[in-house]
Design a protein around this motif. Structure first.
Motif, mmCIF file in Angstrom:
data_model
loop_
_atom_site.group_PDB
_atom_site.id
_atom_site.type_symbol
_atom_site.label_atom_id
_atom_site.label_comp_id
_atom_site.label_asym_id
_atom_site.label_seq_id
_atom_site.Cartn_x
_atom_site.Cartn_y
_atom_site.Cartn_z
ATOM 1 N N GLU A 8 0.829 -1.191 0.000
ATOM 2 C CA GLU A 8 0.000 0.000 0.000
ATOM 3 C C GLU A 8 0.866 1.244 0.000
ATOM 4 O O GLU A 8 2.002 1.237 0.480
ATOM 5 N N LEU A 32 -12.404 0.737 -2.152
ATOM 6 C CA LEU A 32 -12.485 -0.445 -1.288
ATOM 7 C C LEU A 32 -13.245 -0.145 -0.012
ATOM 8 O O LEU A 32 -14.057 -0.946 0.438
ATOM 9 N N ARG A 43 -8.396 0.155 -4.660
ATOM 10 C CA ARG A 43 -7.602 -0.907 -5.274
ATOM 11 C C ARG A 43 -6.889 -0.314 -6.477
ATOM 12 O O ARG A 43 -7.466 0.435 -7.257
ATOM 13 N N ASP A 46 -2.351 -4.756 -8.073
ATOM 14 C CA ASP A 46 -2.258 -5.706 -6.963
ATOM 15 C C ASP A 46 -1.895 -5.008 -5.655
ATOM 16 O O ASP A 46 -1.469 -5.637 -4.699
ATOM 17 N N VAL A 48 -2.820 -1.246 -3.004
ATOM 18 C CA VAL A 48 -3.875 -0.387 -2.494
ATOM 19 C C VAL A 48 -3.326 1.034 -2.345
ATOM 20 O O VAL A 48 -2.199 1.215 -1.862
#
Length: 136
Positions: A8, A32, A43, A46, A48
């Protein structure tokens, strides 16, 4: 030990509503979760992208907090670079232009690869670049 990747990334924004609209409607990211007046998470591939209101995240969690996340935050503009192919970058330029987003820079790196830079509504510096700028 070496981390296997970045899960993230966080940016700090002063207006969650404007930021959410930009990242959802212009950048096309899927929301999300959102906690009113504190954060909105998206998102992105792959990973965040976390957007926080820094005036809220500097507060320590309540003693009975379900998730005791330590205080964090920053002031000033942050930076995130999104991955894109050469063709995607060209399409992004047109897409951003249609949404009135100014491209601040567009150039080829000396080692190869292209980047474009622009700003989100909070003033954060955003980039879309070919992974080869980092030899990836």
């Amino acid at each position: 030990m070496t981390p296997s990747g970045i899960l993230e990334s966080a940016l700090y924004v002063d207006d969650l509503d404007k930021a959410e609209a930009f990242y959802r409607d212009v950048m096309g990211l899927e929301v999300l979760t959102r906690l009113e007046k504190r954060h909105v998470f998206f998102r992105c591939g792959d990973g965040v992208l976390l957007l926080f209101d820094p005036s809220q995240t500097v507060k320590p969690p309540a003693p009975d907090a379900r998730l005791p996340v330590p205080p964090h935050g920053t002031t000033g503009n942050g930076h995130v670079c999104f991955r894109g192919t050469a063709d995607e970058i060209e399409r992004w330029k047109a897409h951003l232009g249609k949404h009135g987003v100014e491209i601040e820079a567009d150039f080829e790196w000396p080692q190869g690869g292209r980047s474009i830079y622009f700003r989100d509504p909070a003033g954060n510096s955003l980039e879309i670049a070919e992974p080869r700028i980092w030899g990836l």
